[in-house]
Design a protein around this motif. Structure first.
Motif, short mmCIF file in Angstrom:
data_model
loop_
_atom_site.label_atom_id
_atom_site.label_comp_id
_atom_site.label_asym_id
_atom_site.label_seq_id
_atom_site.Cartn_x
_atom_site.Cartn_y
_atom_site.Cartn_z
N UNK A 237 0.80 -1.14 0.20
CA UNK A 237 -0.06 0.16 -0.02
C UNK A 237 0.73 1.24 0.14
N UNK A 238 2.05 1.23 0.58
CA UNK A 238 2.89 2.10 0.70
C UNK A 238 3.67 2.62 -0.73
N UNK A 239 3.85 1.46 -1.28
CA UNK A 239 4.40 1.46 -2.70
C UNK A 239 3.47 2.14 -3.65
N UNK A 240 2.07 1.80 -3.57
CA UNK A 240 0.93 2.42 -4.43
C UNK A 240 0.97 3.75 -3.98
N UNK A 241 1.10 4.27 -2.95
CA UNK A 241 0.78 5.64 -2.55
C UNK A 241 2.18 6.33 -3.03
N UNK A 242 3.19 5.73 -3.14
CA UNK A 242 4.36 6.57 -3.95
C UNK A 242 4.23 6.78 -5.46
N UNK A 243 3.40 5.80 -5.79
CA UNK A 243 3.46 5.76 -7.19
C UNK A 243 2.37 6.80 -7.71
N UNK A 244 1.08 6.68 -6.72
CA UNK A 244 0.31 8.02 -6.98
C UNK A 244 1.07 9.29 -6.89
N UNK A 245 1.68 9.41 -5.80
CA UNK A 245 2.62 10.82 -5.83
C UNK A 245 3.48 11.15 -6.99
N UNK A 246 4.02 10.06 -7.38
CA UNK A 246 4.91 10.33 -8.65
C UNK A 246 3.93 10.71 -9.87
N UNK A 247 3.03 9.92 -9.88
CA UNK A 247 1.98 10.46 -11.25
C UNK A 247 1.50 11.88 -10.99
N UNK A 248 1.08 12.11 -9.82
CA UNK A 248 0.48 13.62 -9.58
C UNK A 248 1.55 14.57 -9.76
N UNK A 249 2.76 14.36 -9.76
CA UNK A 249 3.60 15.12 -9.75
C UNK A 249 4.12 15.43 -11.47
N UNK A 250 4.00 14.11 -12.10
CA UNK A 250 4.07 14.23 -13.43
C UNK A 250 2.84 15.11 -14.00
N UNK A 251 1.70 14.82 -13.69
CA UNK A 251 0.49 15.67 -14.06
C UNK A 251 0.49 17.02 -13.85
N UNK A 252 1.42 17.44 -12.74
CA UNK A 252 1.54 18.95 -12.64
C UNK A 252 2.58 19.58 -13.27
N UNK A 253 3.34 18.61 -13.88
CA UNK A 253 4.53 19.39 -14.71
C UNK A 253 4.25 20.13 -15.85
N UNK A 254 3.20 19.50 -16.61
CA UNK A 254 2.74 19.97 -17.90
C UNK A 254 1.03 19.71 -17.93
N UNK A 255 0.61 20.74 -18.60
CA UNK A 255 -0.97 20.47 -18.55
C UNK A 255 -1.44 19.74 -19.90
N UNK A 256 -0.56 19.40 -20.79
CA UNK A 256 -0.80 18.47 -21.84
C UNK A 256 -0.22 17.17 -21.68
N UNK A 257 0.09 16.80 -20.21
CA UNK A 257 0.81 15.53 -20.24
C UNK A 257 0.00 14.42 -19.90
N UNK A 258 0.06 13.16 -20.64
CA UNK A 258 -0.93 11.92 -20.42
C UNK A 258 -0.11 11.15 -19.93
N UNK A 259 -0.69 10.52 -18.83
CA UNK A 259 -0.15 9.46 -18.21
C UNK A 259 -0.95 8.18 -18.48
N UNK A 260 -0.38 7.03 -18.96
CA UNK A 260 -1.20 5.63 -19.24
C UNK A 260 -0.37 4.55 -18.28
N UNK A 261 -1.45 4.03 -17.63
CA UNK A 261 -0.80 2.90 -16.69
C UNK A 261 -0.85 1.51 -17.63
#
Length: 246
Positions: free
Chosen positions: A216-240
């Protein structure tokens, strides 16, 4: 001087192939080696030649498959010894090489170090990941290969902490070898897609501990990473996408 690069190469894993590509870039651009003096030792030499043969490097087959047959072990040892011929340095390049995810990995690398010494080669571990290392035999073998090597650097603080526990001394931390790659970012207005693969719980060879809280801690860290990516650029698309489809 001729160096041999050894790692989890030839498994058709894009992360490991990126590490290899970064290692080749560093060997040429930082160490000033010519491609003819770089030897990649791969578990699938044909695939590695297809990926990197145009660079002018030499590719050798690491070993044949053991296939669970102890009688094939002398042939595997002979394969590794043959692959190490003529090398001045054997460099274990990048990746989480010393851990318990595969029960044969640490003994295999220890054997490779021993055979490299018999060949008269010097040994380096270049920006590697260490751990988890919970097995007593694995820890002893890891301690021996690291202590007897001519150079060791690790890729993160957690690996440095484990190495300090094993060796009683600090090791240099170097960036992951994949960071040596020049990856241009799309210009403003271009769509930028980032692919993220999350390790499944208790996947053999990838997840080490049957601990739901840890996962669960690992998944929470991955969510944080994805949120940081999304905040980096408005046109960024993250695919899982899955690690595997089975």
């Amino acid at each position: 001087m001729k160096i041999g690069l050894i790692g989890n190469y030839g498994h058709r894993n894009l992360g490991d192939e990126a590490l290899l590509s970064g290692a080749i870039v560093c060997a040429i651009e930082v160490a000033n080696l010519v491609p003819e003096h770089i030897v990649v030792i791969s578990d699938d030499a044909e695939d590695t030649r297809w990926r990197f043969g145009q660079t002018g490097i030499e590719v050798r087959q690491f070993k044949r498959l053991l296939q669970g047959r102890v009688l094939r072990l002398p042939l595997v040892v002979a394969d590794i010894f043959r692959a190490l011929r003529g090398l001045d340095w054997v460099v274990f390049g990048g990746g989480g090489l010393l851990n318990d995810s595969n029960r044969t990995a640490v003994p295999l690398f220890a054997l490779t170090c021993l055979l490299a010494r018999l060949r008269g080669a010097r040994i380096a571990w270049w920006s590697i990941g260490i751990g988890p290392l919970q097995g007593r035999i694995h820890r002893r073998l890891a301690r021996w290969v690291l202590a007897s090597s001519d150079f060791v650097s690790v890729r993160d603080q957690a690996s440095a902490d484990i190495a300090f526990n094993l060796l009683g001394k600090s090791l240099p931390i170097a960036p992951d070898l994949a960071h040596a790659l020049d990856m241009p970012m799309p210009g403003t207005g271009d769509r930028c897609i980032v692919a993220v693969s999350v390790i499944p719980y208790q996947k053999p060879g990838s997840w080490f501990v049957a601990d739901e809280k840890h996962y669960a801690e690992y998944c929470a860290k991955m969510v944080t990473v994805i949120q940081c990516l999304l905040s980096y650029r408005d046109d960024l698309i993250v695919r899982l996408f899955p690690v595997s489809l089975d």
